[in-house]
Design a protein around this motif. Sequence first.
Motif, mmCIF file in Angstrom:
data_model
loop_
_atom_site.group_PDB
_atom_site.id
_atom_site.type_symbol
_atom_site.label_atom_id
_atom_site.label_comp_id
_atom_site.label_asym_id
_atom_site.label_seq_id
_atom_site.Cartn_x
_atom_site.Cartn_y
_atom_site.Cartn_z
ATOM 1 N N ASP A 159 0.876 -1.160 0.000
ATOM 2 C CA ASP A 159 0.000 0.000 0.000
ATOM 3 C C ASP A 159 0.918 1.216 0.000
ATOM 4 O O ASP A 159 1.991 1.190 0.609
ATOM 5 N N ALA A 160 0.508 2.283 -0.689
ATOM 6 C CA ALA A 160 1.353 3.476 -0.762
ATOM 7 C C ALA A 160 0.538 4.715 -0.432
ATOM 8 O O ALA A 160 -0.642 4.805 -0.760
ATOM 9 N N ALA A 161 1.198 5.670 0.216
ATOM 10 C CA ALA A 161 0.592 6.962 0.526
ATOM 11 C C ALA A 161 1.640 8.042 0.299
ATOM 12 O O ALA A 161 2.827 7.830 0.575
ATOM 13 N N LEU A 162 1.194 9.188 -0.205
ATOM 14 C CA LEU A 162 2.101 10.292 -0.478
ATOM 15 C C LEU A 162 1.692 11.499 0.353
ATOM 16 O O LEU A 162 0.547 11.950 0.280
ATOM 17 N N LEU A 200 6.945 9.476 0.360
ATOM 18 C CA LEU A 200 6.216 8.295 -0.104
ATOM 19 C C LEU A 200 6.396 7.202 0.943
ATOM 20 O O LEU A 200 7.524 6.781 1.223
ATOM 21 N N VAL A 225 5.446 3.338 1.924
ATOM 22 C CA VAL A 225 4.924 2.061 1.445
ATOM 23 C C VAL A 225 4.808 1.121 2.636
ATOM 24 O O VAL A 225 5.673 1.096 3.510
ATOM 25 N N THR A 240 6.522 7.227 -6.848
ATOM 26 C CA THR A 240 6.607 5.855 -7.346
ATOM 27 C C THR A 240 7.778 5.134 -6.697
ATOM 28 O O THR A 240 8.905 5.645 -6.694
ATOM 29 N N ALA A 246 4.322 0.239 -6.547
ATOM 30 C CA ALA A 246 3.611 1.032 -5.544
ATOM 31 C C ALA A 246 3.686 2.485 -6.001
ATOM 32 O O ALA A 246 4.756 2.977 -6.338
ATOM 33 N N GLU A 247 2.517 3.117 -6.033
ATOM 34 C CA GLU A 247 2.439 4.495 -6.488
ATOM 35 C C GLU A 247 1.338 5.196 -5.713
ATOM 36 O O GLU A 247 0.319 4.592 -5.370
ATOM 37 N N ALA A 248 1.560 6.469 -5.423
ATOM 38 C CA ALA A 248 0.537 7.277 -4.747
ATOM 39 C C ALA A 248 0.598 8.677 -5.337
ATOM 40 O O ALA A 248 1.635 9.116 -5.849
ATOM 41 N N THR A 249 -0.528 9.384 -5.256
ATOM 42 C CA THR A 249 -0.603 10.736 -5.808
ATOM 43 C C THR A 249 -1.146 11.706 -4.770
ATOM 44 O O THR A 249 -1.803 11.312 -3.808
#
Length: 123
Positions: free
Chosen positions: A3-6, A19, A21, A106, A114-117
């Motif tokens: 899971d990813a969060a930015l 970022l 993860v 990323t 894993a990527e978050a925006t």
Amino acid sequence: MLDAALATDEGDEGVDLALTVTNEDDDPLTLRFRTGQRADFAAFESAAADAAGDPRRSTAGPVWRHGEGRMFTQALGTETLAPGESATYEGTWPTPPPGVYLIVGTLTAEEHDAEATATVAIG
């Protein structure tokens, strides 16, 4: 599964990016990296969005990329995350121009995506 969060924070030096993860699996997860770079960040002008509303699909491309023009160690590396464990990778976008941007963080691991925006408005 990752899971990813930015997270973003406008500071004195620019926009600070983090970022995070998290290993959501029941088993340890080993992340393998080709270089010393662990994450990349890119900023896209929100006004450049395509018809579907995604500025990443614009032909303009990113207005800034964290890894562009940087040198990273050319050594293989690994990091293992236990179940529920997180790792945070940071960067700073120095002195961005005013505007509204989609920031994409990323993970650069070989076998795990894993990527978050996040959207930021620079005044």
